[in-house]
Design a protein around this motif. Structure first.
Motif, PDB file in Angstrom:
ATOM      1  N   GLY A 291       0.823  -1.217   0.000  1.00 21.36           N
ATOM      2  CA  GLY A 291       0.000   0.000   0.000  1.00 21.36           C
ATOM      3  C   GLY A 291       0.849   1.255   0.000  1.00 21.36           C
ATOM      4  O   GLY A 291       0.590   2.193  -0.764  1.00 21.36           O
ATOM      5  N   VAL A 292       1.890   1.255   0.839  1.00 25.40           N
ATOM      6  CA  VAL A 292       2.775   2.432   0.916  1.00 25.40           C
ATOM      7  C   VAL A 292       3.506   2.611  -0.425  1.00 25.40           C
ATOM      8  O   VAL A 292       3.661   3.731  -0.916  1.00 25.40           O
ATOM      9  CB  VAL A 292       3.785   2.274   2.085  1.00 25.40           C
ATOM     10  CG1 VAL A 292       4.853   3.355   2.035  1.00 25.40           C
ATOM     11  CG2 VAL A 292       3.051   2.321   3.418  1.00 25.40           C
ATOM     12  N   THR A 293       3.924   1.485  -1.015  1.00 32.14           N
ATOM     13  CA  THR A 293       4.619   1.547  -2.312  1.00 32.14           C
ATOM     14  C   THR A 293       3.719   2.189  -3.364  1.00 32.14           C
ATOM     15  O   THR A 293       4.143   3.098  -4.096  1.00 32.14           O
ATOM     16  CB  THR A 293       5.015   0.129  -2.770  1.00 32.14           C
ATOM     17  OG1 THR A 293       5.736  -0.491  -1.725  1.00 32.14           O
ATOM     18  CG2 THR A 293       5.869   0.167  -4.036  1.00 32.14           C
ATOM     19  N   ILE A 294       2.487   1.729  -3.418  1.00 34.79           N
ATOM     20  CA  ILE A 294       1.550   2.288  -4.404  1.00 34.79           C
ATOM     21  C   ILE A 294       1.305   3.764  -4.101  1.00 34.79           C
ATOM     22  O   ILE A 294       1.254   4.591  -5.005  1.00 34.79           O
ATOM     23  CB  ILE A 294       0.209   1.517  -4.383  1.00 34.79           C
ATOM     24  CG1 ILE A 294       0.455   0.067  -4.735  1.00 34.79           C
ATOM     25  CG2 ILE A 294      -0.785   2.124  -5.370  1.00 34.79           C
ATOM     26  CD1 ILE A 294      -0.641  -0.847  -4.278  1.00 34.79           C
ATOM     27  N   PHE A 295       1.176   4.057  -2.819  1.00 31.60           N
ATOM     28  CA  PHE A 295       0.971   5.449  -2.414  1.00 31.60           C
ATOM     29  C   PHE A 295       2.101   6.320  -2.962  1.00 31.60           C
ATOM     30  O   PHE A 295       1.859   7.381  -3.544  1.00 31.60           O
ATOM     31  CB  PHE A 295       0.921   5.529  -0.879  1.00 31.60           C
ATOM     32  CG  PHE A 295       0.652   6.905  -0.342  1.00 31.60           C
ATOM     33  CD1 PHE A 295      -0.636   7.312  -0.066  1.00 31.60           C
ATOM     34  CD2 PHE A 295       1.684   7.797  -0.111  1.00 31.60           C
ATOM     35  CE1 PHE A 295      -0.896   8.576   0.416  1.00 31.60           C
ATOM     36  CE2 PHE A 295       1.442   9.064   0.382  1.00 31.60           C
ATOM     37  CZ  PHE A 295       0.143   9.451   0.654  1.00 31.60           C
ATOM     38  N   ILE A 296       3.354   5.842  -2.791  1.00 31.68           N
ATOM     39  CA  ILE A 296       4.512   6.631  -3.238  1.00 31.68           C
ATOM     40  C   ILE A 296       4.480   6.784  -4.763  1.00 31.68           C
ATOM     41  O   ILE A 296       4.694   7.880  -5.292  1.00 31.68           O
ATOM     42  CB  ILE A 296       5.828   5.970  -2.769  1.00 31.68           C
ATOM     43  CG1 ILE A 296       5.930   6.068  -1.241  1.00 31.68           C
ATOM     44  CG2 ILE A 296       7.039   6.618  -3.427  1.00 31.68           C
ATOM     45  CD1 ILE A 296       7.012   5.195  -0.628  1.00 31.68           C
ATOM     46  N   VAL A 297       4.176   5.672  -5.446  1.00 30.31           N
ATOM     47  CA  VAL A 297       4.145   5.714  -6.912  1.00 30.31           C
ATOM     48  C   VAL A 297       3.107   6.732  -7.397  1.00 30.31           C
ATOM     49  O   VAL A 297       3.385   7.580  -8.246  1.00 30.31           O
ATOM     50  CB  VAL A 297       3.832   4.309  -7.481  1.00 30.31           C
ATOM     51  CG1 VAL A 297       3.492   4.379  -8.960  1.00 30.31           C
ATOM     52  CG2 VAL A 297       5.015   3.378  -7.262  1.00 30.31           C
ATOM     53  N   SER A 385      -4.124  -0.643  -3.188  1.00 33.19           N
ATOM     54  CA  SER A 385      -3.962   0.205  -4.373  1.00 33.19           C
ATOM     55  C   SER A 385      -4.988   1.324  -4.388  1.00 33.19           C
ATOM     56  O   SER A 385      -4.655   2.474  -4.698  1.00 33.19           O
ATOM     57  CB  SER A 385      -4.154  -0.614  -5.653  1.00 33.19           C
ATOM     58  OG  SER A 385      -3.268  -1.653  -5.680  1.00 33.19           O
ATOM     59  N   LEU A 386      -6.231   0.971  -4.067  1.00 34.17           N
ATOM     60  CA  LEU A 386      -7.292   1.982  -4.084  1.00 34.17           C
ATOM     61  C   LEU A 386      -7.005   3.076  -3.069  1.00 34.17           C
ATOM     62  O   LEU A 386      -7.095   4.267  -3.382  1.00 34.17           O
ATOM     63  CB  LEU A 386      -8.656   1.335  -3.804  1.00 34.17           C
ATOM     64  CG  LEU A 386      -9.183   0.420  -4.902  1.00 34.17           C
ATOM     65  CD1 LEU A 386     -10.502  -0.211  -4.485  1.00 34.17           C
ATOM     66  CD2 LEU A 386      -9.364   1.182  -6.201  1.00 34.17           C
ATOM     67  N   VAL A 387      -6.612   2.656  -1.860  1.00 36.87           N
ATOM     68  CA  VAL A 387      -6.313   3.646  -0.814  1.00 36.87           C
ATOM     69  C   VAL A 387      -5.058   4.435  -1.205  1.00 36.87           C
ATOM     70  O   VAL A 387      -5.033   5.664  -1.107  1.00 36.87           O
ATOM     71  CB  VAL A 387      -6.121   2.946   0.555  1.00 36.87           C
ATOM     72  CG1 VAL A 387      -5.680   3.943   1.616  1.00 36.87           C
ATOM     73  CG2 VAL A 387      -7.421   2.276   0.974  1.00 36.87           C
ATOM     74  N   GLY A 388      -4.016   3.696  -1.667  1.00 30.07           N
ATOM     75  CA  GLY A 388      -2.757   4.328  -2.063  1.00 30.07           C
ATOM     76  C   GLY A 388      -2.934   5.276  -3.237  1.00 30.07           C
ATOM     77  O   GLY A 388      -2.186   6.242  -3.381  1.00 30.07           O
ATOM     78  N   GLY A 389      -3.895   5.008  -4.085  1.00 31.86           N
ATOM     79  CA  GLY A 389      -4.161   5.890  -5.220  1.00 31.86           C
ATOM     80  C   GLY A 389      -5.070   7.044  -4.839  1.00 31.86           C
ATOM     81  O   GLY A 389      -4.886   8.175  -5.283  1.00 31.86           O
TER      82      GLY A 389
END
Lengths: 407, 222
Positions: A291-297, A385-389
């Motif tokens: 989740g954090v990775t997707i958030f950063i991306v 992914s949804l939260v991270g996006g």
């Protein structure tokens, strides 16, 4: 609403298709690794639990163990019990055992000095029944398994013989080889000498600290017949033990103590539970990391597209549409990562571990990929992914137009 | 008047505010091509941002077609920007992943027009700005002047009441600048398009109907 979704999809699709291919490949690679990490960790722990369970079923308990009622040493008229059990459809094997603790001694030089001895479980087996029920006969690593007519032969686990890489050498007989003689002192005081016919290694310490004699030999030692300390039963469908136990009860086994292998696992069950708990904890950590990775991306993507977000707002695009287009992109990364990760897991990683299982103290461990595990990993990654996006996109789209365009 | 501005004030900062607009009042007629000019820091871009609802004034009123846009909520602003206003920014402000045609039909998509219609209309507008051979080109495949013409086409495609242009030629060479300004002039003459343009180039005066001079946050002589 539908048009907003259409526009969000339009922007997300163009951004993915015409954006930087290197960034896209790197993002999807991160998602693949995140998914494989989630599935792999859970699967390897499930594999360990599975190996423990398989060991317990194949080498110790079968699926169901029938023992005497309380305060009785033996099951009486065991042939009748066997006939009742055999008649239940789905029973694929059963084996009656006499079980007792005995002192086994080994005099390496036959001079009465430096005699090694210890107390171990000795079980009797009816060979024809046993090979349909357990797999210990497949685990002979030196010599041979017992034959029906053997009377003066014994097979030992490697942790009794103290050979073949025993983990308990100091508490073993320290070097018994096939062909050597050992002395067994039974609970009733009788002492007999046996020649070691085979040594087995099942990779289960509990099993490898057992010795086996033939049923006829044990009956002559104990002076009994048509009795047993336990009858272990193998069924065709693991997981339906309680249904079979109910069938046995219905067929007339009312007084006997009947338990499933899970109820008898004891310490091993707590090990299984611990592994399951570790698997869940690592799964949660893996999901958070993903989740954090997707958030950063997505965050980097939003920062890079801040000006574009401002322009889209200036030309009249709704904030929700902008946010949704970023969420769709995040969803695409997740779905692509999950899809490719799944293919890699199913067609590369899993076949590799099936052909090269890991050597664990509990047995040969391969990946145990379950549908539940896959669903949990997939849903976790999609939610992450949804939260991270959503969060960085929402923050980016909430900025004022001038702030977004000119900083 | 298509635009009426009454005593418009914009301040920045906290306890000691800086006045960017100091009670500006003026009107613009429909079909006018007006330039807002003045030195750097005089408040011309700030004024344009208030008129285009890109920023909120501190006080005062802005009436566009008689509607006071200062009282608009977020959703009203978004809708008004989409339906009534067009923007051309200093930098080309195109999305790098959209072709010229896609950039232009995007506002039409947002307006809920049918696909066939929005593609045809976007093609017509691109043709009008002289980019009939650039429909499928991405921004990186076009010159600065061409990109700015795509931005103009995007601003015009929804037939806005007012077209705002914030230093549209600031990053263009003189030839491209002339092309863009002549295009504005043509749109103003042919389509009676109201255009309000911020510029600091004195020679741009020759293309417009009227100049609003600004100095220190106030309207100077017209």
């Amino acid at each position: 609403m539908i048009r907003d979704i259409e526009i969000a999809y339009f922007l997300a699709f163009r951004s993915i298709r015409r954006g930087n291919k290197g960034t896209l490949a790197m993002t999807i690679l991160i998602m693949i690794l995140a998914f494989i990490n989630l599935v792999f960790v859970a699967s390897i722990f499930l594999g360990i639990v599975h190996a423990i369970n398989v060991q317990s079923i194949n080498n110790i308990f079968g699926n169901i163990v029938i023992e005497p009622e309380k305060d009785k040493t033996y099951l009486e008229q065991v042939s009748q019990i066997e006939n009742i059990v055999k008649d239940v459809p789905g029973v694929v094997g059963l084996s009656a055992h006499y079980v007792g603790n005995s002192i086994i001694s080994y005099d390496a030089n036959n001079d009465g000095e430096d005699v090694k001895s210890g107390s171990w479980v000795v079980k009797s087996v009816n060979i024809e029944d046993e090979i349909k029920t357990t797999e210990i006969f497949k685990s002979i690593i030196d010599g041979e398994y017992l034959a029906s007519l053997d009377r003066d032969k014994i097979v030992l686990g490697k942790d009794i013989s103290g050979t073949h890489g025993s983990a308990f050498k100091n508490s073993s007989l320290e070097g018994v080889e096939v062909g050597d003689d050992v002395t067994v002192k039974f609970n009733n005081g009788l002492i007999r000498k046996y020649q070691v016919k085979g040594i087995f290694s099942t990779k289960s310490n509990q099993v490898d600290q057992m010795a086996f004699l033939t049923e006829k030999e044990m009956e002559s030692v104990l002076g009994v017949s048509n009795r047993a300390s336990e009858v272990i039963v193998k069924i065709s469908e693991t997981g339906r033990e309680q249904e079979y136990i109910a069938e046995f009860r219905k067929a007339g086994l009312l007084k006997e103590d009947i338990k499933s292998w899970e109820e008898l696992m004891g310490l091993t069950a707590s090990v299984s539970k611990s592994f399951s708990m570790i698997s869940i904890i690592l799964g949660i950590i893996g999901t958070i990391v993903a989740g954090v990775t997707i958030f950063i991306v997505i965050f980097v993507s939003v920062v890079n597209k801040k000006r574009q977000i401002g322009i889209l707002k200036a030309i009249g695009m709704k904030e929700s549409t902008i946010v949704f287009s970023f969420v769709l992109q995040a969803l695409f990364y997740a779905v692509a990562g999950i899809g490719l990760g799944l293919l890699i897991m199913l067609y590369i990683v899993t076949p590799f571990f099936i052909s090269h299982p890991l050597d664990f103290p509990v047995g040969w461990v391969s990946l145990d990929i379950t549908r539940t595990n896959l669903i949990i990993s997939t849903v976790s990654l999609i939610v992450a992914s949804l939260v991270g996006g959503l969060i960085p996109a929402w923050r980016g789209a909430s900025e004022s137009i001038l702030e977004a365009i000119w900083g | 008047m298509i635009i009426e501005v009454k005593n418009l004030i914009k301040t920045y900062g906290g306890s000691i505010p800086t006045y960017a607009l100091k009670g500006v009042s003026f009107g613009i007629k429909a079909g006018e091509f007006v330039a807002i000019m003045g030195r750097s820091g005089c408040g011309k871009s700030t004024l344009l941002h208030q008129l285009g609802i890109l920023d909120n004034p501190t006080s005062g009123d802005i009436l566009i077609e008689g509607v006071n846009i200062v009282s608009f909520t977020g959703a009203d602003k978004t809708n008004f920007r989409l339906k009534k206003l067009g923007y051309v920014f200093q930098e080309y402000a195109l999305l790098p992943e959209l072709t010229a045609l896609e950039s232009v039909y995007l506002p039409l998509m947002m307006s809920g027009i049918a696909k066939k219609e929005y593609i045809n209309r976007a093609k017509d507008v691109l043709t009008e700005v002289g980019l009939e051979n650039r429909f499928n080109h991405l921004p990186r495949e076009m010159s600065g002047g061409e990109q700015q013409r795509v931005a103009i086409a995007r601003a015009l495609v929804n037939k806005p009441t007012i077209l705002f242009a914030d230093e549209p030629c600031a990053n263009l060479d003189s030839e491209s600048s002339e092309t863009v300004l002549k295009l504005f002039q043509k749109l103003n003459k042919d389509l009676k398009q109201t255009i309000i343009m911020v510029t600091h180039e004195p020679e741009d005066r020759k293309y417009v109907d009227r100049v609003i001079w600004m100095k220190d946050g106030m309207i100077g002589a017209e």
